[in-house]
Design a protein around this motif. Structure first.
Motif, PDB file in Angstrom:
ATOM      1  N   ARG A 149      -1.383  18.163 -69.604  1.00  0.00           N
ATOM      2  CA  ARG A 149      -0.807  18.925 -70.722  1.00  0.00           C
ATOM      3  C   ARG A 149       0.546  19.476 -70.306  1.00  0.00           C
ATOM      4  NH1 ARG A 149      -1.105  24.435 -72.691  1.00  0.00           N
ATOM      5  NH2 ARG A 149      -1.073  24.428 -74.955  1.00  0.00           N
ATOM      6  N   TRP A 150       1.494  19.442 -71.203  1.00  0.00           N
ATOM      7  CA  TRP A 150       2.818  20.016 -70.966  1.00  0.00           C
ATOM      8  C   TRP A 150       3.153  20.918 -72.133  1.00  0.00           C
ATOM      9  CZ3 TRP A 150       7.404  19.798 -73.773  1.00  0.00           C
ATOM     10  CH2 TRP A 150       8.531  20.291 -73.120  1.00  0.00           C
ATOM     11  N   GLU A 151       3.687  22.096 -71.832  1.00  0.00           N
ATOM     12  CA  GLU A 151       4.112  23.026 -72.880  1.00  0.00           C
ATOM     13  C   GLU A 151       5.531  23.471 -72.571  1.00  0.00           C
ATOM     14  OE1 GLU A 151       2.925  27.453 -74.572  1.00  0.00           O
ATOM     15  OE2 GLU A 151       1.398  26.239 -73.592  1.00  0.00           O
ATOM     16  N   GLY A 152       6.409  23.251 -73.523  1.00  0.00           N
ATOM     17  CA  GLY A 152       7.811  23.610 -73.346  1.00  0.00           C
ATOM     18  C   GLY A 152       8.059  25.090 -73.582  1.00  0.00           C
ATOM     19  N   PRO A 153       9.294  25.498 -73.447  1.00  0.00           N
ATOM     20  CA  PRO A 153       9.634  26.915 -73.589  1.00  0.00           C
ATOM     21  C   PRO A 153       9.607  27.375 -75.036  1.00  0.00           C
ATOM     22  CG  PRO A 153      11.618  25.616 -73.316  1.00  0.00           C
ATOM     23  CD  PRO A 153      10.453  24.674 -73.148  1.00  0.00           C
ATOM     24  N   ALA A 154       9.363  28.663 -75.217  1.00  0.00           N
ATOM     25  CA  ALA A 154       9.521  29.276 -76.532  1.00  0.00           C
ATOM     26  C   ALA A 154      11.014  29.518 -76.719  1.00  0.00           C
ATOM     27  CB  ALA A 154       8.748  30.585 -76.607  1.00  0.00           C
ATOM     28  N   LEU A 155      11.543  29.038 -77.812  1.00  0.00           N
ATOM     29  CA  LEU A 155      12.980  29.139 -78.050  1.00  0.00           C
ATOM     30  C   LEU A 155      13.256  30.133 -79.166  1.00  0.00           C
ATOM     31  CD1 LEU A 155      13.719  25.305 -77.985  1.00  0.00           C
ATOM     32  CD2 LEU A 155      13.993  26.940 -76.113  1.00  0.00           C
ATOM     33  N   GLY A 156      14.201  31.027 -78.924  1.00  0.00           N
ATOM     34  CA  GLY A 156      14.571  32.016 -79.922  1.00  0.00           C
ATOM     35  C   GLY A 156      16.023  32.405 -79.764  1.00  0.00           C
ATOM     36  N   ALA A 157      16.743  32.515 -80.866  1.00  0.00           N
ATOM     37  CA  ALA A 157      18.164  32.825 -80.823  1.00  0.00           C
ATOM     38  C   ALA A 157      18.445  34.193 -80.209  1.00  0.00           C
ATOM     39  CB  ALA A 157      18.755  32.750 -82.234  1.00  0.00           C
ATOM     40  N   ALA A 158      17.517  35.122 -80.338  1.00  0.00           N
ATOM     41  CA  ALA A 158      17.738  36.472 -79.822  1.00  0.00           C
ATOM     42  C   ALA A 158      17.168  36.675 -78.417  1.00  0.00           C
ATOM     43  CB  ALA A 158      17.113  37.490 -80.776  1.00  0.00           C
ATOM     44  N   ASP A 159      16.485  35.671 -77.864  1.00  0.00           N
ATOM     45  CA  ASP A 159      15.883  35.808 -76.538  1.00  0.00           C
ATOM     46  C   ASP A 159      16.922  35.621 -75.440  1.00  0.00           C
ATOM     47  OD1 ASP A 159      13.384  36.270 -77.525  1.00  0.00           O
ATOM     48  OD2 ASP A 159      12.663  34.216 -77.241  1.00  0.00           O
ATOM     49  N   SER A 160      16.765  36.412 -74.396  1.00  0.00           N
ATOM     50  CA  SER A 160      17.652  36.253 -73.236  1.00  0.00           C
ATOM     51  C   SER A 160      16.858  35.936 -71.978  1.00  0.00           C
ATOM     52  CB  SER A 160      18.479  37.523 -73.027  1.00  0.00           C
ATOM     53  OG  SER A 160      17.621  38.611 -72.764  1.00  0.00           O
ATOM     54  N   LYS A 161      15.592  35.558 -72.140  1.00  0.00           N
ATOM     55  CA  LYS A 161      14.775  35.219 -70.971  1.00  0.00           C
ATOM     56  C   LYS A 161      14.990  33.762 -70.582  1.00  0.00           C
ATOM     57  CE  LYS A 161      10.785  34.328 -73.872  1.00  0.00           C
ATOM     58  NZ  LYS A 161       9.457  34.737 -74.243  1.00  0.00           N
ATOM     59  N   SER A 162      14.589  33.448 -69.362  1.00  0.00           N
ATOM     60  CA  SER A 162      14.782  32.087 -68.883  1.00  0.00           C
ATOM     61  C   SER A 162      13.782  31.131 -69.532  1.00  0.00           C
ATOM     62  CB  SER A 162      14.636  32.040 -67.363  1.00  0.00           C
ATOM     63  OG  SER A 162      13.332  32.440 -66.995  1.00  0.00           O
ATOM     64  N   ALA A 163      14.174  29.882 -69.632  1.00  0.00           N
ATOM     65  CA  ALA A 163      13.314  28.848 -70.220  1.00  0.00           C
ATOM     66  C   ALA A 163      12.335  28.367 -69.152  1.00  0.00           C
ATOM     67  CB  ALA A 163      14.159  27.695 -70.730  1.00  0.00           C
ATOM     68  N   THR A 164      11.055  28.400 -69.482  1.00  0.00           N
ATOM     69  CA  THR A 164      10.027  27.929 -68.556  1.00  0.00           C
ATOM     70  C   THR A 164       9.179  26.867 -69.236  1.00  0.00           C
ATOM     71  OG1 THR A 164       8.438  29.637 -69.219  1.00  0.00           O
ATOM     72  CG2 THR A 164       9.866  30.137 -67.345  1.00  0.00           C
ATOM     73  N   GLU A 165       8.546  26.055 -68.403  1.00  0.00           N
ATOM     74  CA  GLU A 165       7.588  25.082 -68.897  1.00  0.00           C
ATOM     75  C   GLU A 165       6.264  25.312 -68.188  1.00  0.00           C
ATOM     76  OE1 GLU A 165       8.732  21.052 -67.981  1.00  0.00           O
ATOM     77  OE2 GLU A 165       9.098  21.511 -65.897  1.00  0.00           O
ATOM     78  N   GLN A 166       5.175  24.969 -68.850  1.00  0.00           N
ATOM     79  CA  GLN A 166       3.846  25.050 -68.255  1.00  0.00           C
ATOM     80  C   GLN A 166       3.242  23.657 -68.242  1.00  0.00           C
ATOM     81  OE1 GLN A 166       1.575  27.961 -70.453  1.00  0.00           O
ATOM     82  NE2 GLN A 166       2.091  29.514 -68.945  1.00  0.00           N
ATOM     83  N   VAL A 167       2.682  23.304 -67.095  1.00  0.00           N
ATOM     84  CA  VAL A 167       2.060  21.999 -66.934  1.00  0.00           C
ATOM     85  C   VAL A 167       0.623  22.225 -66.477  1.00  0.00           C
ATOM     86  CG1 VAL A 167       2.150  19.787 -65.759  1.00  0.00           C
ATOM     87  CG2 VAL A 167       4.263  21.006 -66.265  1.00  0.00           C
ATOM     88  N   THR A 168      -0.324  21.661 -67.200  1.00  0.00           N
ATOM     89  CA  THR A 168      -1.721  21.719 -66.790  1.00  0.00           C
ATOM     90  C   THR A 168      -1.998  20.483 -65.947  1.00  0.00           C
ATOM     91  OG1 THR A 168      -2.339  22.919 -68.778  1.00  0.00           O
ATOM     92  CG2 THR A 168      -4.119  21.818 -67.583  1.00  0.00           C
ATOM     93  N   ILE A 169      -2.528  20.729 -64.764  1.00  0.00           N
ATOM     94  CA  ILE A 169      -2.833  19.664 -63.816  1.00  0.00           C
ATOM     95  C   ILE A 169      -4.348  19.545 -63.708  1.00  0.00           C
ATOM     96  CG2 ILE A 169      -2.554  18.855 -61.443  1.00  0.00           C
ATOM     97  CD1 ILE A 169       0.123  19.197 -62.901  1.00  0.00           C
ATOM     98  N   THR A 170      -4.873  18.362 -63.953  1.00  0.00           N
ATOM     99  CA  THR A 170      -6.299  18.081 -63.816  1.00  0.00           C
ATOM    100  C   THR A 170      -6.511  17.397 -62.485  1.00  0.00           C
ATOM    101  OG1 THR A 170      -6.497  17.841 -66.208  1.00  0.00           O
ATOM    102  CG2 THR A 170      -8.252  16.867 -64.869  1.00  0.00           C
ATOM    103  N   TYR A 171      -7.557  17.791 -61.776  1.00  0.00           N
ATOM    104  CA  TYR A 171      -7.828  17.188 -60.467  1.00  0.00           C
ATOM    105  C   TYR A 171      -9.303  16.842 -60.331  1.00  0.00           C
ATOM    106  CZ  TYR A 171      -9.216  21.991 -59.406  1.00  0.00           C
ATOM    107  OH  TYR A 171      -9.817  23.211 -59.426  1.00  0.00           O
ATOM    108  N   GLU A 172      -9.604  15.944 -59.384  1.00  0.00           N
ATOM    109  CA  GLU A 172     -10.975  15.476 -59.195  1.00  0.00           C
ATOM    110  C   GLU A 172     -11.725  16.252 -58.126  1.00  0.00           C
ATOM    111  OE1 GLU A 172     -10.772  11.258 -58.572  1.00  0.00           O
ATOM    112  OE2 GLU A 172     -10.020  10.887 -60.596  1.00  0.00           O
ATOM    113  N   ASP A 173     -11.029  16.792 -57.147  1.00  0.00           N
ATOM    114  CA  ASP A 173     -11.699  17.534 -56.079  1.00  0.00           C
ATOM    115  C   ASP A 173     -10.754  18.594 -55.536  1.00  0.00           C
ATOM    116  OD1 ASP A 173     -13.804  18.151 -54.348  1.00  0.00           O
ATOM    117  OD2 ASP A 173     -13.112  16.779 -52.794  1.00  0.00           O
ATOM    118  N   ILE A 174     -11.332  19.683 -55.049  1.00  0.00           N
ATOM    119  CA  ILE A 174     -10.560  20.766 -54.447  1.00  0.00           C
ATOM    120  C   ILE A 174     -11.165  21.055 -53.077  1.00  0.00           C
ATOM    121  CG2 ILE A 174     -11.943  22.508 -55.632  1.00  0.00           C
ATOM    122  CD1 ILE A 174      -9.441  24.300 -55.673  1.00  0.00           C
ATOM    123  N   ARG A 175     -10.284  21.270 -52.102  1.00  0.00           N
ATOM    124  CA  ARG A 175     -10.730  21.601 -50.754  1.00  0.00           C
ATOM    125  C   ARG A 175      -9.845  22.725 -50.249  1.00  0.00           C
ATOM    126  NH1 ARG A 175      -9.030  19.122 -45.871  1.00  0.00           N
ATOM    127  NH2 ARG A 175      -7.892  17.702 -47.180  1.00  0.00           N
TER     128      ARG A 175
END
Length: 146
Positions: free
Chosen positions: A118-144
């Motif tokens: 899953r990929w989610e782009g930044p929230a965009l707004g003309a009045a926002d002054s925050k940095s643009a971030t993206e979120q990526v969901t990573i699925t995995y088969e095993d964790i150690r």
């Protein structure tokens, strides 16, 4: 480090396959879970006996939040799965390194056969002054955890 001191949670690194991912702001969802199998039986005296035992280990997902920048290696890896549907080449092993105040690695978390689900782009707004971030969901088969 003195006995009883905890590690700071803001000092970490993430390696995806052969390269270091830059500008990571947050990693969330690091969990290790196992199914619980419950067996109910009746004893010879008619009493209900409930036994619980560990079942199969569950796979999981993490979410990486990072600033949108000019780095292309991580973005290309996301595209391999999400755009090109090339899951065979997109599966990578990921290592998350927790570091102490001196930047020495003190613990590693290995995720096996991970891919971007899953990929989610930044929230965009003309009045926002925050940095643009993206979120990526990573699925995995095993964790150690080591």
């Amino acid at each position: 480090m003195l006995t009883g001191d905890s590690f700071s949670s803001n000092c970490f690194g993430i390696e995806l396959g052969k390269f270091q991912v830059e500008t990571v702001q947050e990693i969330s969802g690091l969990t290790l879970e196992q199914d619980v199998v419950e067996t109910r039986q009746v004893s010879p005296t008619g009493e209900l006996v409930v036994r619980k035992q560990p079942g199969a280990r569950r796979t999981g997902e993490i979410t990486i939040t990072r600033g949108m920048d000019k780095s292309t290696a991580f973005t290309d890896w996301i595209k391999a799965t999400m755009v090109n549907a090339d899951l065979d080449s997109a599966r990578q092993n990921i290592t998350i390194s927790l570091k102490d105040a001196r930047k020495n690695t003190v613990r590693r978390i290995h995720l096996t056969n991970a891919w971007a689900s899953r990929w989610e782009g930044p929230a965009l707004g003309a009045a926002d002054s925050k940095s643009a971030t993206e979120q990526v969901t990573i699925t995995y088969e095993d964790i150690r955890v080591e």
